[in-house]
Design an enzyme around this catalytic site. Structure first.
Site, mmCIF file in Angstrom:
data_model
loop_
_atom_site.group_PDB
_atom_site.id
_atom_site.type_symbol
_atom_site.label_atom_id
_atom_site.label_comp_id
_atom_site.label_asym_id
_atom_site.label_seq_id
_atom_site.Cartn_x
_atom_site.Cartn_y
_atom_site.Cartn_z
ATOM 1 N N GLY A 211 0.858 -1.186 0.050
ATOM 2 C CA GLY A 211 0.134 -0.092 0.046
ATOM 3 C C GLY A 211 0.883 1.160 -0.057
ATOM 4 N N CYS A 212 0.482 2.429 -0.169
ATOM 5 C CA CYS A 212 0.975 3.733 -0.477
ATOM 6 C C CYS A 212 1.599 4.011 0.762
ATOM 7 C CB CYS A 212 0.343 4.784 -1.090
ATOM 8 S SG CYS A 212 -1.479 5.009 -0.534
ATOM 9 N N TYR A 213 0.508 4.293 1.903
ATOM 10 C CA TYR A 213 1.069 4.547 2.923
ATOM 11 C C TYR A 213 1.992 3.545 3.686
ATOM 12 C CZ TYR A 213 -2.898 8.184 3.399
ATOM 13 O OH TYR A 213 -3.433 9.157 3.357
#
Length: 305
Positions: free
Chosen positions: A115-117
């Site tokens: 995921g990005c975060y």
């Protein structure tokens, strides 16, 4: 030799960016389905059967359904959703995390995109735990801000029609879907406090890890632990404490697959922040998927990036 690649969900934000990155490559043949048949299970199964690698750019439930469609097919999968990021049968697709992980990605049948975060948080926390500068039981807080494209079509529409606020933070019940992923791939034994937010810019992200300093955990030791871990990584750019400047800009790496990592703070007051900057649609989504695909195909890892 050209490899056959199918992007299931190619009209979504991540799918469109992956297709754009692959469109001009001579070593890639993109398998596409007519627009009116994109949700047709038979058409999708036929596309899966022709592909060397399929990239799933779908909501979690749809990604799980897509995997079911491929059960008896000889196709390797990269899942850009969060459906399989802590699943034991899937390799986590973060090649910079360790040489062993890169080798696992190269040989994998099933790869789950980070995921990005989580990319930013794991990139900071995992090496610091490995170096003994963060304890697995430590109470950790993670703050982050992302461009609104990370929120999908509904949030994008809000910002494009002017109805969205300039900034907001969410995940207020501490049940964000990236938290299990962060814990699983850092070794944290205690759930971190995670406070994500969204700003009125389309792409870009900064993840912040506030830390108190002591004799062992100082600016130099934090930076050196991170720099040693990412030494030689072509997609990681290190920023030393004396090079940070007065602002960290979340849009600084937009349009790239780069991950910028640094440390700032003050030895005098004993407070510091480790930070990671990335494009939430680049290293946080489409760029990472293409990088993983390149590794799986034994192609130039930076091709298309």
């Amino acid at each position: 030799m050209a490899f056959n690649i199918f992007i299931d969900g190619e009209v979504g934000t991540t799918g469109l960016q992956i297709r754009e990155r692959l469109a001009t490559r001579e070593d890639i043949n993109l398998i596409q389905i007519a627009a009116e048949r994109r949700k047709d299970a038979d058409a999708r199964r036929e596309a899966f059967s022709q592909a060397d690698i399929a990239i799933l750019c779908l909501p979690d439930a749809a990604a799980r359904e897509a995997v079911e469609l491929t059960q008896d097919l000889d196709v390797r999968l990269i899942d850009a959703s969060s459906a399989h990021r802590v699943h034991g049968d899937w390799v986590y697709g973060f090649p910079e995390l360790s040489s062993e992980m890169r080798d696992q990605i190269a040989d994998a049948q099933l790869v789950s995109n980070p995921g990005c975060y989580a990319t930013g948080a794991i990139a900071l926390i995992a090496p610091l735990i490995e170096a003994g500068l963060i304890d697995e039981e430590e109470l950790v807080a993670i703050n982050a801000v992302s461009g609104y494209t990370g929120g999908g079509k509904a949030l994008i529409a809000e910002y494009e029609d002017g109805s969205a606020p300039a900034h907001f933070f969410y995940g207020l019940t501490q049940a964000h879907k990236h938290i299990p992923e962060i814990m699983a791939h850092t070794g944290l034994a205690t759930q971190p406090v995670f406070s994500p937010s969204v700003g009125s810019f389309a792409q870009g992200m900064v993840v912040q890890l506030p830390l108190h300093l002591d004799e062992e955990r100082n600016l130099r030791s934090l930076f050196e632990a991170l720099a040693d871990h990412y030494d030689g990584q072509k997609f990681v750019q290190m920023i030393a404490p004396d090079q940070v400047g007065s602002r960290i800009v979340p849009t600084a790496l937009n349009g790239t697959n780069m991950l910028q990592i640094g440390v700032c703070g003050s030895e005098e007051n004993g407070c510091a922040t480790a930070f990671a900057v990335l494009d939430n649609l680049g290293k946080g989504a489409s760029g990472a998927a293409v990088q993983n695909m390149n590794i799986m195909l034994d192609a130039d890892e930076a091709e298309g990036l």
